[in-house]
Design an enzyme around this catalytic site. Structure first.
Site, mmCIF file in Angstrom:
data_model
loop_
_atom_site.group_PDB
_atom_site.id
_atom_site.type_symbol
_atom_site.label_atom_id
_atom_site.label_comp_id
_atom_site.label_asym_id
_atom_site.label_seq_id
_atom_site.Cartn_x
_atom_site.Cartn_y
_atom_site.Cartn_z
ATOM 1 N N HIS A 17 38.639 52.349 39.821
ATOM 2 C CA HIS A 17 39.360 51.068 39.961
ATOM 3 C C HIS A 17 40.786 51.327 40.434
ATOM 4 O O HIS A 17 41.671 51.606 39.630
ATOM 5 C CB HIS A 17 39.349 50.325 38.608
ATOM 6 C CG HIS A 17 39.798 48.894 38.692
ATOM 7 N ND1 HIS A 17 39.064 47.851 38.176
ATOM 8 C CD2 HIS A 17 40.902 48.330 39.241
ATOM 9 C CE1 HIS A 17 39.692 46.716 38.400
ATOM 10 N NE2 HIS A 17 40.827 46.976 39.039
ATOM 11 N N HIS A 19 43.464 49.730 43.479
ATOM 12 C CA HIS A 19 43.739 48.821 44.605
ATOM 13 C C HIS A 19 44.626 49.524 45.623
ATOM 14 O O HIS A 19 45.696 50.033 45.265
ATOM 15 C CB HIS A 19 44.444 47.563 44.110
ATOM 16 C CG HIS A 19 43.612 46.716 43.200
ATOM 17 N ND1 HIS A 19 42.912 45.617 43.644
ATOM 18 C CD2 HIS A 19 43.350 46.811 41.870
ATOM 19 C CE1 HIS A 19 42.261 45.066 42.622
ATOM 20 N NE2 HIS A 19 42.505 45.773 41.532
ATOM 21 N N GLY A 175 42.083 38.545 41.048
ATOM 22 C CA GLY A 175 43.135 37.521 41.126
ATOM 23 C C GLY A 175 43.253 36.693 39.859
ATOM 24 O O GLY A 175 42.887 37.143 38.778
ATOM 25 N N HIS A 202 36.554 41.566 38.056
ATOM 26 C CA HIS A 202 37.691 41.539 37.122
ATOM 27 C C HIS A 202 37.411 40.435 36.096
ATOM 28 O O HIS A 202 37.254 39.269 36.493
ATOM 29 C CB HIS A 202 38.992 41.181 37.844
ATOM 30 C CG HIS A 202 39.603 42.282 38.633
ATOM 31 N ND1 HIS A 202 39.063 42.750 39.801
ATOM 32 C CD2 HIS A 202 40.739 43.002 38.419
ATOM 33 C CE1 HIS A 202 39.831 43.718 40.273
ATOM 34 N NE2 HIS A 202 40.852 43.901 39.455
ATOM 35 N N GLU A 205 40.611 40.026 31.476
ATOM 36 C CA GLU A 205 41.872 40.747 31.643
ATOM 37 C C GLU A 205 43.031 39.933 31.081
ATOM 38 O O GLU A 205 44.029 40.496 30.648
ATOM 39 C CB GLU A 205 42.095 41.035 33.147
ATOM 40 C CG GLU A 205 43.354 41.827 33.467
ATOM 41 C CD GLU A 205 43.592 42.014 34.969
ATOM 42 O OE1 GLU A 205 42.818 41.451 35.764
ATOM 43 O OE2 GLU A 205 44.549 42.719 35.318
HETATM 44 ZN ZN LIG Z 1 42.309 45.512 39.407
#
Ligand SMILES: [Zn+2]
EC number: 3.5.4.4
Length: 344
Positions: A17, A19, A175, A202, A205
């Site tokens: 994971h 980005h 997002g 995701h 979170e």
């Molecule tokens: Zn992430």
């Protein structure tokens, strides 16, 4: 270098994971912003850092997400994307990573003269060259964004279908989780599932633990990004233990987005002890100013992880990768050899 740091560095690891836009080297961001004549509010690398990196007192996920503005502005050309990905693979190598899954949202790279296809192709080319130059295997996950339409998510799934034989391994939904629940994108993830594309989402979170089971049940996720709030619901915990759905956990990022107030509150150790399939990742190396080695050292120094517990996380990272069993076995062999040499 401390002994334990050296040991962790030398053990072959994966990262699942990470980005790309949150992991651009600050010096590169500064240089590319200047050389691409972007209007920027900073004149030196020192004054630019606050625009790329969160401070300790970052207040929310939304404040955290602001740090992606500049990376996205420079990632609008093939040359810039290629350089950024190559450097990220080099940084992964420094962490002792042998396999990494990098991710980005291709529809965010169509603001200049680039098409989504070209941004994906530039990334895949860097991944191919990065393997030759650094010996690190990398694969690509394409993200769709919760605040965009389901039609945009369908476009991302179709891009994944197009590039599935060239290094794309999965799709993701990322997002603002608070305002856009998973079910809004069901049609896109049904299509991904029917097309045999791996799915990671995701979820859980930012406090909404319900999104974890929704992402598994409705969007067919076999891995969950973060899933930190699972502890709020016993049914969710039981399901995660039973199903062995992987949690891609990123404690430093969770601290910065205020998912936890203090590092020691992070549930990763409890989850590991409960038998959940947890893995350790950076999420955004630049935004959080972190390496994967730092993440492991933090577990040891702040959450009292033993070496055996660290090894379990590394092993989970290998067995949860979106690759064939044959590739997993090759990585497991390298891992086992390395662990064996520790005991000599
Ligand atoms: Zn992430």
């Amino acid at each position: 270098m401390l002994d334990i740091e050296k040991i962790i560095k030398n053990i072959p690891k994966t990262e699942l994971h990470c980005h790309i836009d949150g992991s651009v080297r600050p010096e590169t961001l500064f240089e590319l912003a200047k050389s691409n004549s972007l209007l920027v509010p900073f004149s030196s690398i020192d004054t630019s850092i606050e625009y790329f990196q969160v401070k300790e007192n970052c207040n929310s996920l939304n404040e955290y997400l602001e740090k992606f503005n500049f990376p996205l502005r420079v990632m609008q050309s093939k040359e810039n994307i290629y350089r950024i990905v190559m450097e990220l693979i080099e940084d992964s190598k420094k962490d002792g990573i042998i396999y990494t899954e990098l991710r980005f949202a291709p529809l965010q790279h169509e603001n200049g003269n680039l098409t989504a296809e070209e941004s994906i192709e530039a990334t895949l080319q860097a991944m191919k060259d990065g393997k030759d130059k650094y010996g690190v295997v990398s694969k690509l996950i394409l993200c769709s964004l919760r605040h965009n339409s389901v039609d945009d998510s369908i476009k991302v799934v179709n891009l994944a279908k197009k590039y599935i034989s060239y290094g794309v391994v999965a799709v993701d939904l990322a997002g603002n989780e608070s305002d856009f629940p998973p079910e809004l994108h069901k049609k896109a993830f049904d299509l991904a599932y029917k097309s045999g594309i791996n799915i990671t989402i995701h979820a859980g979170e930012t406090g909404i633990y319900q999104n974890i089971l929704k992402s598994i049940d409705l969007l067919h996720a076999s891995r969950i990004g973060h899933g930190i709030y699972a502890y709020r619901d016993s049914k969710t915990l039981e399901y995660l233990i039973e199903s062995q759905v992987t949690l891609e956990m990123c404690p430093t990022s969770n601290l910065h987005t205020k998912a936890i107030n203090n590092y020691v509150e992070h549930p990763i150790k409890t989850y590991l002890k409960q038998g959940i399939n947890v893995t350790l990742n950076t999420d955004n190396r630049t935004v959080s100013n972190i390496t994967l080695i730092d993440e492991y050292i933090n577990l040891i120094s702040k959450l009292n992880f033993s070496l055996d517990e660290v090894l379990k996380l590394i092993r989970n990272g290998i067995t949860s990768a979106f690759v064939t069993n044959e590739c997993k076995n090759l990585m497991l062999n390298k891992f086992n050899e390395s662990v064996k040499s520790l005991n000599k």
